[in-house]
Design a protein around this motif. Structure first.
Motif, PDB file in Angstrom:
ATOM      1  N   LEU A  81     -32.866 -38.839 -22.067  1.00  0.00           N
ATOM      2  CA  LEU A  81     -32.550 -39.239 -23.442  1.00  0.00           C
ATOM      3  C   LEU A  81     -33.172 -40.583 -23.793  1.00  0.00           C
ATOM      4  O   LEU A  81     -33.634 -40.789 -24.922  1.00  0.00           O
ATOM      5  CB  LEU A  81     -31.034 -39.281 -23.626  1.00  0.00           C
ATOM      6  CG  LEU A  81     -30.349 -37.911 -23.672  1.00  0.00           C
ATOM      7  CD1 LEU A  81     -28.839 -38.050 -23.496  1.00  0.00           C
ATOM      8  CD2 LEU A  81     -30.672 -37.189 -24.974  1.00  0.00           C
ATOM      9  N   LYS A  86     -35.358 -34.338 -26.650  1.00  0.00           N
ATOM     10  CA  LYS A  86     -34.142 -33.613 -27.024  1.00  0.00           C
ATOM     11  C   LYS A  86     -33.617 -32.927 -25.776  1.00  0.00           C
ATOM     12  O   LYS A  86     -34.318 -32.132 -25.150  1.00  0.00           O
ATOM     13  CB  LYS A  86     -34.433 -32.605 -28.135  1.00  0.00           C
ATOM     14  CG  LYS A  86     -33.189 -31.936 -28.687  1.00  0.00           C
ATOM     15  CD  LYS A  86     -33.436 -31.285 -30.047  1.00  0.00           C
ATOM     16  CE  LYS A  86     -33.469 -32.325 -31.148  1.00  0.00           C
ATOM     17  NZ  LYS A  86     -33.435 -31.710 -32.503  1.00  0.00           N
ATOM     18  N   TYR A 104     -22.218 -39.589 -23.555  1.00  0.00           N
ATOM     19  CA  TYR A 104     -23.407 -39.480 -24.397  1.00  0.00           C
ATOM     20  C   TYR A 104     -23.064 -39.066 -25.829  1.00  0.00           C
ATOM     21  O   TYR A 104     -23.842 -38.390 -26.492  1.00  0.00           O
ATOM     22  CB  TYR A 104     -24.394 -38.498 -23.762  1.00  0.00           C
ATOM     23  CG  TYR A 104     -24.877 -38.980 -22.417  1.00  0.00           C
ATOM     24  CD1 TYR A 104     -25.786 -40.029 -22.313  1.00  0.00           C
ATOM     25  CD2 TYR A 104     -24.386 -38.421 -21.244  1.00  0.00           C
ATOM     26  CE1 TYR A 104     -26.199 -40.502 -21.077  1.00  0.00           C
ATOM     27  CE2 TYR A 104     -24.795 -38.883 -20.003  1.00  0.00           C
ATOM     28  CZ  TYR A 104     -25.700 -39.927 -19.926  1.00  0.00           C
ATOM     29  OH  TYR A 104     -26.104 -40.385 -18.696  1.00  0.00           O
ATOM     30  N   TYR A 106     -23.062 -40.784 -28.486  1.00  0.00           N
ATOM     31  CA  TYR A 106     -24.021 -41.316 -29.465  1.00  0.00           C
ATOM     32  C   TYR A 106     -25.164 -40.333 -29.673  1.00  0.00           C
ATOM     33  O   TYR A 106     -25.555 -40.035 -30.819  1.00  0.00           O
ATOM     34  CB  TYR A 106     -24.568 -42.663 -28.978  1.00  0.00           C
ATOM     35  CG  TYR A 106     -25.744 -43.167 -29.787  1.00  0.00           C
ATOM     36  CD1 TYR A 106     -25.551 -43.800 -31.018  1.00  0.00           C
ATOM     37  CD2 TYR A 106     -27.051 -42.990 -29.320  1.00  0.00           C
ATOM     38  CE1 TYR A 106     -26.646 -44.240 -31.767  1.00  0.00           C
ATOM     39  CE2 TYR A 106     -28.131 -43.427 -30.055  1.00  0.00           C
ATOM     40  CZ  TYR A 106     -27.928 -44.050 -31.278  1.00  0.00           C
ATOM     41  OH  TYR A 106     -29.003 -44.490 -32.009  1.00  0.00           O
ATOM     42  N   TYR A 107     -25.716 -39.832 -28.567  1.00  0.00           N
ATOM     43  CA  TYR A 107     -26.846 -38.905 -28.661  1.00  0.00           C
ATOM     44  C   TYR A 107     -26.410 -37.559 -29.237  1.00  0.00           C
ATOM     45  O   TYR A 107     -27.181 -36.900 -29.941  1.00  0.00           O
ATOM     46  CB  TYR A 107     -27.468 -38.698 -27.279  1.00  0.00           C
ATOM     47  CG  TYR A 107     -28.155 -39.930 -26.737  1.00  0.00           C
ATOM     48  CD1 TYR A 107     -29.427 -40.293 -27.178  1.00  0.00           C
ATOM     49  CD2 TYR A 107     -27.541 -40.726 -25.779  1.00  0.00           C
ATOM     50  CE1 TYR A 107     -30.069 -41.419 -26.679  1.00  0.00           C
ATOM     51  CE2 TYR A 107     -28.171 -41.862 -25.269  1.00  0.00           C
ATOM     52  CZ  TYR A 107     -29.429 -42.208 -25.726  1.00  0.00           C
ATOM     53  OH  TYR A 107     -30.060 -43.326 -25.230  1.00  0.00           O
ATOM     54  N   ASN A 110     -26.201 -37.752 -32.937  1.00  0.00           N
ATOM     55  CA  ASN A 110     -27.525 -37.821 -33.554  1.00  0.00           C
ATOM     56  C   ASN A 110     -28.379 -36.590 -33.254  1.00  0.00           C
ATOM     57  O   ASN A 110     -29.601 -36.627 -33.420  1.00  0.00           O
ATOM     58  CB  ASN A 110     -28.252 -39.080 -33.084  1.00  0.00           C
ATOM     59  CG  ASN A 110     -27.695 -40.342 -33.722  1.00  0.00           C
ATOM     60  OD1 ASN A 110     -28.025 -40.687 -34.849  1.00  0.00           O
ATOM     61  ND2 ASN A 110     -26.817 -41.033 -33.000  1.00  0.00           N
ATOM     62  N   GLN A 112     -29.394 -35.227 -30.580  1.00  0.00           N
ATOM     63  CA  GLN A 112     -30.424 -35.368 -29.556  1.00  0.00           C
ATOM     64  C   GLN A 112     -29.962 -34.809 -28.211  1.00  0.00           C
ATOM     65  O   GLN A 112     -30.780 -34.493 -27.358  1.00  0.00           O
ATOM     66  CB  GLN A 112     -30.813 -36.844 -29.383  1.00  0.00           C
ATOM     67  CG  GLN A 112     -32.084 -37.035 -28.558  1.00  0.00           C
ATOM     68  CD  GLN A 112     -32.489 -38.490 -28.433  1.00  0.00           C
ATOM     69  OE1 GLN A 112     -32.029 -39.350 -29.194  1.00  0.00           O
ATOM     70  NE2 GLN A 112     -33.347 -38.794 -27.466  1.00  0.00           N
ATOM     71  N   ALA A 113     -28.650 -34.651 -28.050  1.00  0.00           N
ATOM     72  CA  ALA A 113     -28.107 -34.141 -26.791  1.00  0.00           C
ATOM     73  C   ALA A 113     -27.108 -33.030 -27.050  1.00  0.00           C
ATOM     74  O   ALA A 113     -26.294 -33.115 -27.984  1.00  0.00           O
ATOM     75  CB  ALA A 113     -27.448 -35.265 -26.002  1.00  0.00           C
TER      76      ALA A 113
END
Length: 318
Positions: A81, A86, A104, A106-107, A110, A112-113
């Protein structure tokens, strides 16, 4: 390498699931951070380092999708990350799934995770040709049906995608300097063992957890085999898992037999050292051997490294 028979498969799968959802694994893996010391995390740290090296050498665009199977404590997830990719992860443990979502968040917010709970050998909930890269490190030995894993990975990979497989070695130099471990490895080699049933180093378990047990079955309950001498260092597993064991050659052959081709590999470390009088000697020797392998001076050293990491890609469809 053969898949488990149907009669053993369901019990094995349930045992793996129970183990990874146990309180023990929750305590061991939550909040772990790999460290480059010699007596705890060197095994994991080097494997992760080599995995990320292969990832970086692929020069994938930042829009790439990466799937990790068996993310465990999600240490590698964080590194992926941070590189801007991604990330998608699948792990069988409810504990580790919840832990990863927390660490995770936060990701995840957004987009992304994405973390999921599931098996590495059952059908993935992803569409065909979806990922640029699939990674599995230190988990493929839990697959009861290896063929299922390779078929699913090939399905979800893009046609030009890659599969990174990292795995511990059954013939590591660190084990060969211990008499009991050496004895176990010699038996494994000559009997072509495919599974390990515990990390026990008692002489009785070394015999009865291998194919040579058929020659000793009638003596299993006699006084000698139940003596303190024969049972010293016994460590039986509570969960009846058939954990696969791989050498460099057997894993490479397994990859190729499942319609993938190996394009690159790395390995290491070689020796562990705790804080004792042999620490400096072992650490120095480990660094020398690691250098010789990394620089491709003595490629054969890969066969006695603690871990190897393969980069592979699926054979082109006709």
């Amino acid at each position: 390498m053969d898949d488990l028979e149907t009669s053993s498969l369901s019990k094995h799968k349930e045992a793996v699931k129970s183990w990874w959802n146990s309180e023990h694994t929750k305590q061991k893996w939550h909040g772990q951070t790999y460290k480059s010391d010699f007596d705890t995390h060197l095994h994991y740290w080097i494997r992760q380092e080599k995995t990320l090296k292969l990832l970086d050498e692929l020069n994938l665009p930042k829009s790439s999708r990466i799937l990790e199977l068996g993310y465990g404590g999600a240490e590698t997830a964080g590194k992926i990350l941070e590189r801007g990719f991604k990330y998608y992860g699948v792990d069988i443990s409810e504990h580790l799934y919840e832990n990863a979502k927390k660490n995770y968040s936060y990701y995840i917010k957004n987009d992304q995770a994405y973390f999921y709970q599931g098996s590495l050998e059952e059908k993935f909930h992803f569409e065909d040709n979806f990922f640029d890269l699939v990674i599995i490190c230190g988990a493929i030995h839990y697959a009861g049906k290896l063929s299922n894993n390779f078929l699913e990975v090939k399905r979800v990979l893009k046609h030009d995608g890659h599969y990174i497989i990292g795995q511990g070695n059954m013939f590591t130099l660190n084990d060969l300097v211990s008499f009991r471990k050496l004895l176990k490895c010699i038996i494994w080699y000559f009997t072509n063992e495919q599974y390990i049933y515990s990390y026990s180093l008692s002489f009785k378990d070394i015999i009865f957890e291998s194919k040579i047990k058929k020659y000793f079955l009638k003596y299993e309950n006699n006084k000698f085999f139940n003596s303190k001498f024969m049972n010293q260092k016994s460590n039986s597993w509570k969960y009846k898992i058939h954990k696969r064991i791989f050498s460099f050659s057997t894993l490479k052959r397994t990859i190729e037999d499942n319609d993938f081709q190996v394009t690159k590999f790395y390995g290491g470390p070689f020796l562990y050292a705790s804080e004792n009088e042999n620490s400096i000697i072992k650490k120095t020797l480990n660094k020398i051997l690691q250098y010789l392998l990394d620089k491709k001076i003595f490629i054969f050293l890969i066969k006695i490294s603690d871990n190897f990491v393969f980069l592979s890609k699926p054979n082109k469809k006709l």
